[in-house]
Design a protein around this motif. Sequence first.
Motif, mmCIF file in Angstrom:
data_model
loop_
_atom_site.group_PDB
_atom_site.id
_atom_site.type_symbol
_atom_site.label_atom_id
_atom_site.label_comp_id
_atom_site.label_asym_id
_atom_site.label_seq_id
_atom_site.Cartn_x
_atom_site.Cartn_y
_atom_site.Cartn_z
ATOM 1 N N PRO A 163 0.850 -1.203 0.000
ATOM 2 C CA PRO A 163 0.000 0.000 0.000
ATOM 3 C C PRO A 163 0.881 1.248 0.000
ATOM 4 N N LEU A 164 0.600 2.183 -0.889
ATOM 5 C CA LEU A 164 1.425 3.375 -1.051
ATOM 6 C C LEU A 164 0.851 4.534 -0.238
ATOM 7 N N ASP A 165 1.730 5.399 0.234
ATOM 8 C CA ASP A 165 1.221 6.614 0.873
ATOM 9 C C ASP A 165 0.718 7.544 -0.235
ATOM 10 N N PRO A 166 -0.176 8.487 0.087
ATOM 11 C CA PRO A 166 -0.780 9.340 -0.956
ATOM 12 C C PRO A 166 0.243 10.056 -1.837
ATOM 13 N N GLU A 167 1.329 10.542 -1.236
ATOM 14 C CA GLU A 167 2.333 11.284 -2.010
ATOM 15 C C GLU A 167 2.976 10.378 -3.068
ATOM 16 N N THR A 168 3.319 9.145 -2.665
ATOM 17 C CA THR A 168 3.933 8.199 -3.607
ATOM 18 C C THR A 168 2.941 7.800 -4.690
ATOM 19 N N PHE A 169 1.695 7.574 -4.298
ATOM 20 C CA PHE A 169 0.650 7.206 -5.247
ATOM 21 C C PHE A 169 0.499 8.287 -6.324
ATOM 22 N N VAL A 170 0.450 9.539 -5.886
ATOM 23 C CA VAL A 170 0.281 10.662 -6.819
ATOM 24 C C VAL A 170 1.492 10.783 -7.738
ATOM 25 N N LYS A 171 2.688 10.665 -7.171
ATOM 26 C CA LYS A 171 3.923 10.762 -7.970
ATOM 27 C C LYS A 171 3.960 9.676 -9.041
ATOM 28 N N LEU A 172 3.624 8.444 -8.672
ATOM 29 C CA LEU A 172 3.632 7.329 -9.622
ATOM 30 C C LEU A 172 2.550 7.523 -10.686
ATOM 31 N N GLY A 173 1.386 8.009 -10.271
ATOM 32 C CA GLY A 173 0.302 8.264 -11.222
ATOM 33 C C GLY A 173 0.702 9.279 -12.285
ATOM 34 N N HIS A 174 1.356 10.357 -11.862
ATOM 35 C CA HIS A 174 1.801 11.393 -12.810
ATOM 36 C C HIS A 174 2.852 10.833 -13.768
ATOM 37 N N ALA A 175 3.767 10.016 -13.252
ATOM 38 C CA ALA A 175 4.832 9.455 -14.091
ATOM 39 C C ALA A 175 4.253 8.546 -15.180
ATOM 40 N N LEU A 176 3.286 7.716 -14.806
ATOM 41 C CA LEU A 176 2.677 6.814 -15.791
ATOM 42 C C LEU A 176 1.854 7.604 -16.807
ATOM 43 N N LYS A 177 1.179 8.638 -16.343
ATOM 44 C CA LYS A 177 0.409 9.496 -17.262
ATOM 45 C C LYS A 177 1.333 10.128 -18.304
ATOM 46 N N ASP A 178 2.491 10.606 -17.852
ATOM 47 C CA ASP A 178 3.443 11.237 -18.781
ATOM 48 C C ASP A 178 3.954 10.235 -19.811
ATOM 49 N N LEU A 179 4.169 8.988 -19.405
ATOM 50 C CA LEU A 179 4.623 7.960 -20.349
ATOM 51 C C LEU A 179 3.573 7.717 -21.435
ATOM 52 N N VAL A 180 2.313 7.639 -21.030
ATOM 53 C CA VAL A 180 1.233 7.410 -21.999
ATOM 54 C C VAL A 180 1.135 8.595 -22.954
ATOM 55 N N LYS A 181 1.209 9.799 -22.421
ATOM 56 C CA LYS A 181 1.098 10.990 -23.264
ATOM 57 C C LYS A 181 2.282 11.131 -24.218
ATOM 58 N N ALA A 182 3.435 10.576 -23.830
ATOM 59 C CA ALA A 182 4.629 10.658 -24.679
ATOM 60 C C ALA A 182 4.552 9.700 -25.864
ATOM 61 N N ARG A 183 3.505 8.839 -25.886
ATOM 62 C CA ARG A 183 3.300 7.899 -26.992
ATOM 63 C C ARG A 183 4.542 7.060 -27.262
ATOM 64 N N ARG A 184 5.022 6.423 -26.211
ATOM 65 C CA ARG A 184 6.195 5.563 -26.341
ATOM 66 C C ARG A 184 5.865 4.328 -27.174
ATOM 67 N N ASN A 185 6.900 3.558 -27.479
ATOM 68 C CA ASN A 185 6.731 2.301 -28.191
ATOM 69 C C ASN A 185 5.674 1.442 -27.484
ATOM 70 N N GLU A 186 4.826 0.772 -28.254
ATOM 71 C CA GLU A 186 3.728 -0.018 -27.677
ATOM 72 C C GLU A 186 4.232 -1.085 -26.707
ATOM 73 N N ALA A 187 5.398 -1.649 -27.002
ATOM 74 C CA ALA A 187 5.960 -2.669 -26.110
ATOM 75 C C ALA A 187 6.217 -2.099 -24.719
ATOM 76 N N VAL A 188 6.612 -0.828 -24.643
ATOM 77 C CA VAL A 188 6.835 -0.165 -23.357
ATOM 78 C C VAL A 188 5.500 0.067 -22.649
ATOM 79 N N LEU A 189 4.522 0.569 -23.375
ATOM 80 C CA LEU A 189 3.217 0.893 -22.771
ATOM 81 C C LEU A 189 2.494 -0.348 -22.260
ATOM 82 N N LEU A 190 2.778 -1.504 -22.852
ATOM 83 C CA LEU A 190 2.134 -2.743 -22.400
ATOM 84 C C LEU A 190 2.566 -3.146 -20.991
#
Length: 590
Positions: free
Chosen positions: A106-133
Amino acid sequence: MTAGENIDGLLKGHLSSWKVGKVAELAQRDDGALRGLFKLLHDQDDGIKLRALIALEETLKALPDVKRLFLVREFLDDLLEATKSDRDDISLHALRVLAWLIRNIPLDPETFVKLGHALKDLVKARRNEAVLLEIPPILENMRVLSPDPRVYDVISRLLKSRNPRLRAMGLRLLLNVSTYTGDPSLLKEAFSAAGDMLTGEDVPLADFMLNILLEIAEHPLTEELIDEVARTLTIVKNLAMGKNPELREKARIVAEKLEEAIYNYYKGRPEKAREKINELLINERFYEAVDLALAVGDTYVLKWLADVLEKMGEETLKINERVLPGPRYLSVPPEKKAQRYLTPPSLSQFKTPRKSAPDTALKEPSPGELSEEEKAELKRALESGKTEELIELAKRKPEAVFELTRKLEEGDKLERMDALWALSKLAEKLDPAKTPILRPAVEPLITIAKSRNRWARLRAVKTLAKLASKAPYGEEIVGHFLGEYLSEKGEGALPSLEFFSYYFSDRWDEKTARAVLEKLGDYLNGETLFDALMLLEALVSSISPEELYLVKPFVEKLKEVKKTASPDEQKLALRILEEIAEKSKALVTS
């Protein structure tokens, strides 16, 4: 030289020689080595960085939750930085490490938010599909200790995004942090979002959404949800009947779960079901009305719907094509076209005719046969696609297998396909001790394994492979296909290649593998190349590192295929080479 410098040098030395397994073992025993691995994520040598990530993944799989909790706090930022690498392989492995790092933590709220933003940025960057999977496994493991406004703010922004993948992320996280208490608003949010994500054009997104639906379909339905559920059911069934093989099977499973939920909601309330179906018809949502009626499964409702459709001029609506009882087919042979349309059943069809005593005596089953009632029970199990009922009947009355075998040999096309589906499910689900009851089906299945019908052939060989791996007569099946495989005529080459692909996916059999590998080179060309590659991939997946030398003779051929064959064959060859390299880098580079 300090102890830290010593351990760093030792780790780099091992990783330079691709001794990843040795490094992982050291990191599991020594905290200094474990921290040293995380420090290597900042190394200037991308090769060292990649191997450090591979070693970390193996290490984290073996660590207890408590230890990983401290590592999350200390090294999450290092991993998030690695996910931003310009090299797709580094980013991909960093995401895999992340998934194992937060597993069951279980993550603390700060870590949860930080990880959520990082994954959102990866999706928006339209990386290689193998990475997004690699992102969905992380999302599924993201839990929070105590949700606060920051957490809900991140989720809310994702749910409002115009990007369907980001909305799906938000939905997954919302389900993760919410406790379902009977309030339908959470489930309604999920069902209402499904339509945009299940078009089938974005396969990874559709697969991700199907997983969510599979989870929420377990919750009991309420009146507020029925409209959205009916719409979602039709969309999912369209996928199950569609042309995309990657989605069809999972969509069929989800459709069955949704149908079960609808059936439980309307059970004993046919009038209530009729009201909702009538509402859908008025709004010209015909297929949704049909799918809902089939899910309700009430004869009274179906007859009423048939009459209504006829009066509305929709009597030619192809109802039977909306049925998904497991082995149902997209095309219907000419002789069955008359069955494609729903026609109102007459009352006589629902009456049980009286039988005189002599007639009843004549209907008694002979030994080894099912009674008429049992045949009807088998028919219901086939039509409903309910595996549990089929297995229960086969255990109670093994004669059901003889009836299925008869359908394989003498039935029409639809009966043969139903029987094939049923036998495959029995082979998959029955305990090894119960598999002797399937022995009579082996010969007919071997006959079908030679069919030109690819669907039927693959279903047959997959069933036989499952039996070969668990039944007491498995050696006989293996012996048959090995004889066909080694035959100089090569007439049974294709079904044998397909059989052994399934067989070695289930188990490792060194004796048979050696015999198969001796002749495999003959099939790695021409029309059999793709199927031979599939077999080689199954062998490489199941073989131990100690026996990997057995596939060394094929490395050069794989490199050749990677450069000269069709795109699909090139991808497959590359995948096999990567799997070999993961187990022994030296075999690929030497």
